[in-house]
Motif scaffolding. Structure first.
Motif, mmCIF file in Angstrom:
data_model
loop_
_atom_site.group_PDB
_atom_site.id
_atom_site.type_symbol
_atom_site.label_atom_id
_atom_site.label_comp_id
_atom_site.label_asym_id
_atom_site.label_seq_id
_atom_site.Cartn_x
_atom_site.Cartn_y
_atom_site.Cartn_z
ATOM 1 N N GLY A 36 -12.311 -8.745 -5.067
ATOM 2 C CA GLY A 36 -12.347 -7.834 -3.923
ATOM 3 C C GLY A 36 -11.063 -7.883 -3.115
ATOM 4 N N LEU A 37 -10.473 -9.067 -3.005
ATOM 5 C CA LEU A 37 -9.195 -9.176 -2.306
ATOM 6 C C LEU A 37 -8.100 -8.387 -3.032
ATOM 7 C CD1 LEU A 37 -9.278 -12.953 -1.376
ATOM 8 C CD2 LEU A 37 -9.689 -11.009 0.133
ATOM 9 N N VAL A 38 -8.098 -8.490 -4.349
ATOM 10 C CA VAL A 38 -7.114 -7.745 -5.145
ATOM 11 C C VAL A 38 -7.361 -6.241 -5.028
ATOM 12 C CG1 VAL A 38 -6.280 -7.356 -7.502
ATOM 13 C CG2 VAL A 38 -6.792 -9.671 -6.719
ATOM 14 N N LEU A 39 -8.621 -5.836 -5.078
ATOM 15 C CA LEU A 39 -8.940 -4.407 -4.964
ATOM 16 C C LEU A 39 -8.579 -3.864 -3.589
ATOM 17 C CD1 LEU A 39 -12.334 -4.011 -6.828
ATOM 18 C CD2 LEU A 39 -10.074 -3.331 -7.571
ATOM 19 N N GLY A 40 -8.685 -4.674 -2.547
ATOM 20 C CA GLY A 40 -8.297 -4.235 -1.214
ATOM 21 C C GLY A 40 -6.811 -3.957 -1.122
ATOM 22 N N LEU A 41 -6.019 -4.833 -1.713
ATOM 23 C CA LEU A 41 -4.575 -4.592 -1.742
ATOM 24 C C LEU A 41 -4.253 -3.363 -2.585
ATOM 25 C CD1 LEU A 41 -3.291 -8.252 -2.083
ATOM 26 C CD2 LEU A 41 -3.317 -6.810 -0.038
ATOM 27 N N LEU A 42 -4.965 -3.219 -3.691
ATOM 28 C CA LEU A 42 -4.769 -2.038 -4.545
ATOM 29 C C LEU A 42 -5.173 -0.768 -3.813
ATOM 30 C CD1 LEU A 42 -3.879 -1.317 -7.421
ATOM 31 C CD2 LEU A 42 -6.259 -1.518 -8.112
ATOM 32 N N TRP A 43 -6.228 -0.843 -3.019
ATOM 33 C CA TRP A 43 -6.644 0.313 -2.213
ATOM 34 C C TRP A 43 -5.524 0.731 -1.262
ATOM 35 C CZ3 TRP A 43 -9.480 -0.218 2.931
ATOM 36 C CH2 TRP A 43 -9.825 1.033 3.446
ATOM 37 N N TRP A 44 -4.912 -0.220 -0.592
ATOM 38 C CA TRP A 44 -3.846 0.117 0.347
ATOM 39 C C TRP A 44 -2.638 0.686 -0.388
ATOM 40 C CZ3 TRP A 44 1.149 -1.717 1.205
ATOM 41 C CH2 TRP A 44 1.759 -1.202 2.343
ATOM 42 N N VAL A 75 -10.542 6.953 -2.853
ATOM 43 C CA VAL A 75 -9.813 5.962 -3.648
ATOM 44 C C VAL A 75 -10.578 4.638 -3.641
ATOM 45 C CG1 VAL A 75 -7.714 4.569 -3.732
ATOM 46 C CG2 VAL A 75 -7.548 7.033 -3.415
ATOM 47 N N LEU A 76 -11.043 4.210 -2.474
ATOM 48 C CA LEU A 76 -11.830 2.976 -2.416
ATOM 49 C C LEU A 76 -13.144 3.139 -3.170
ATOM 50 C CD1 LEU A 76 -11.965 0.071 -1.420
ATOM 51 C CD2 LEU A 76 -13.088 0.922 0.640
ATOM 52 N N ALA A 77 -13.757 4.303 -3.089
ATOM 53 C CA ALA A 77 -15.007 4.544 -3.818
ATOM 54 C C ALA A 77 -14.787 4.436 -5.326
ATOM 55 C CB ALA A 77 -15.565 5.916 -3.460
ATOM 56 N N ALA A 78 -13.690 4.974 -5.820
ATOM 57 C CA ALA A 78 -13.399 4.877 -7.254
ATOM 58 C C ALA A 78 -13.177 3.430 -7.670
ATOM 59 C CB ALA A 78 -12.170 5.720 -7.592
ATOM 60 N N LEU A 79 -12.475 2.677 -6.843
ATOM 61 C CA LEU A 79 -12.260 1.260 -7.151
ATOM 62 C C LEU A 79 -13.576 0.485 -7.148
ATOM 63 C CD1 LEU A 79 -9.017 0.615 -5.087
ATOM 64 C CD2 LEU A 79 -9.209 0.758 -7.573
ATOM 65 N N MET A 80 -14.469 0.809 -6.210
ATOM 66 C CA MET A 80 -15.767 0.133 -6.144
ATOM 67 C C MET A 80 -16.621 0.473 -7.371
ATOM 68 S SD MET A 80 -15.848 -1.645 -3.326
ATOM 69 C CE MET A 80 -14.106 -1.921 -3.493
ATOM 70 N N LEU A 81 -16.592 1.740 -7.799
ATOM 71 C CA LEU A 81 -17.370 2.134 -8.981
ATOM 72 C C LEU A 81 -16.859 1.446 -10.241
ATOM 73 C CD1 LEU A 81 -17.977 5.940 -8.383
ATOM 74 C CD2 LEU A 81 -19.684 4.131 -8.486
ATOM 75 N N ALA A 115 -16.988 -6.096 -2.074
ATOM 76 C CA ALA A 115 -16.722 -4.818 -1.418
ATOM 77 C C ALA A 115 -16.257 -5.025 0.019
ATOM 78 C CB ALA A 115 -17.976 -3.946 -1.452
ATOM 79 N N CYS A 116 -16.920 -5.924 0.732
ATOM 80 C CA CYS A 116 -16.518 -6.194 2.126
ATOM 81 C C CYS A 116 -15.137 -6.829 2.190
ATOM 82 C CB CYS A 116 -17.553 -7.072 2.812
ATOM 83 S SG CYS A 116 -19.126 -6.248 3.086
ATOM 84 N N LEU A 117 -14.857 -7.750 1.278
ATOM 85 C CA LEU A 117 -13.540 -8.376 1.273
ATOM 86 C C LEU A 117 -12.443 -7.398 0.877
ATOM 87 C CD1 LEU A 117 -14.221 -11.942 -0.140
ATOM 88 C CD2 LEU A 117 -13.647 -11.288 2.200
ATOM 89 N N SER A 118 -12.748 -6.458 -0.008
ATOM 90 C CA SER A 118 -11.729 -5.463 -0.369
ATOM 91 C C SER A 118 -11.426 -4.553 0.815
ATOM 92 C CB SER A 118 -12.174 -4.655 -1.585
ATOM 93 O OG SER A 118 -13.301 -3.879 -1.283
ATOM 94 N N TRP A 119 -12.441 -4.185 1.547
ATOM 95 C CA TRP A 119 -12.233 -3.362 2.735
ATOM 96 C C TRP A 119 -11.375 -4.112 3.755
ATOM 97 C CZ3 TRP A 119 -15.991 -3.703 7.190
ATOM 98 C CH2 TRP A 119 -15.641 -2.835 8.218
ATOM 99 N N LEU A 120 -11.716 -5.370 4.009
ATOM 100 C CA LEU A 120 -10.973 -6.156 4.981
ATOM 101 C C LEU A 120 -9.550 -6.460 4.508
ATOM 102 C CD1 LEU A 120 -13.792 -8.576 6.137
ATOM 103 C CD2 LEU A 120 -12.883 -6.585 7.343
ATOM 104 N N ALA A 121 -9.372 -6.693 3.216
ATOM 105 C CA ALA A 121 -8.024 -6.938 2.685
ATOM 106 C C ALA A 121 -7.157 -5.689 2.798
ATOM 107 C CB ALA A 121 -8.101 -7.395 1.237
ATOM 108 N N GLY A 122 -7.761 -4.517 2.583
ATOM 109 C CA GLY A 122 -7.001 -3.274 2.760
ATOM 110 C C GLY A 122 -6.599 -3.058 4.208
#
Length: 177
Positions: A36-44, A75-81, A115-122
């Motif tokens: 999730g941390l990696v996905l948050g950075l990828l989201w940003w 974009v975040l929704a696609a990463l979460m899916l 999911a929460c950590l990706s949001w916060l990391a972004g």
């Protein structure tokens, strides 16, 4: 008068109700959290308002632009899916034997954590490396998530993939363990 005889089985071994938790089952919580941390950075990096690699539109590069809000959430929704589907596919081979319910529950809770950590990391990446929001517009403008339901897509996709793969297993005629 005849009394009924009670027959007690000679074999009175105690059957364990639950299998003790294995330490490697906790990986179903930890791995989604770290990913999730990696996905948050990828989201940003990918989303409008961040580095804006997906659209490349300079008008959407400003996080205060309301036109960038929906694409950013998508974009975040696609990463979460994608993350939920990958976890569901990996989990499919692990749903036999003892502790299957625990693994599934850990994978779903791990999806919520991820999911929460990706949001916060972004959000943290946007604060550290992003454009500063205009304070005259208010705190709701800037790189943020508008639709919090996106955070439920990771565990939802995991549950859906697990259901579909289990359904295909049943329909294919393979014996269910």
């Amino acid at each position: 008068m005849t009394e009924p005889a009670v027959h007690v089985p000679a074999d009175t071994e105690a059957v364990p109700l639950r299998r003790p938790m294995q330490p490697k089952e906790l990986l179903w919580l930890a791995v989604p959290g770290l990913s999730g941390l990696v996905l948050g950075l990828l989201w940003w990096v990918l989303a409008p308002g961040g580095l804006n690699i997906v659209s490349g539109n300079p008008a959407l590069a400003n996080p205060s632009n309301p036109d960038s809000w929906l694409p950013r959430d998508l974009v975040l929704a696609a990463l979460m899916l994608i993350a939920g589907c990958v976890v569901g596919l990996v989990l499919d081979g692990k749903l036999q034997g003892n502790g299957t319910g625990r693994r599934l529950a850990f994978a779903l809770v791990g999806g919520v954590i991820g999911a929460c950590l990706s949001w916060l990391a972004g959000l943290l990446a946007a604060m550290l490396w992003g454009m500063a929001p205009d304070p005259s517009l208010g705190p709701e403008y800037g790189f943020t998530l508008r639709s919090y339901a996106v955070l439920l897509l990771w565990p939802g996709a995991t549950a859906f993939m697990t259901f579909v793969l289990a359904l295909f297993g049943v329909l294919s005629g393979k014996p269910v363990k």
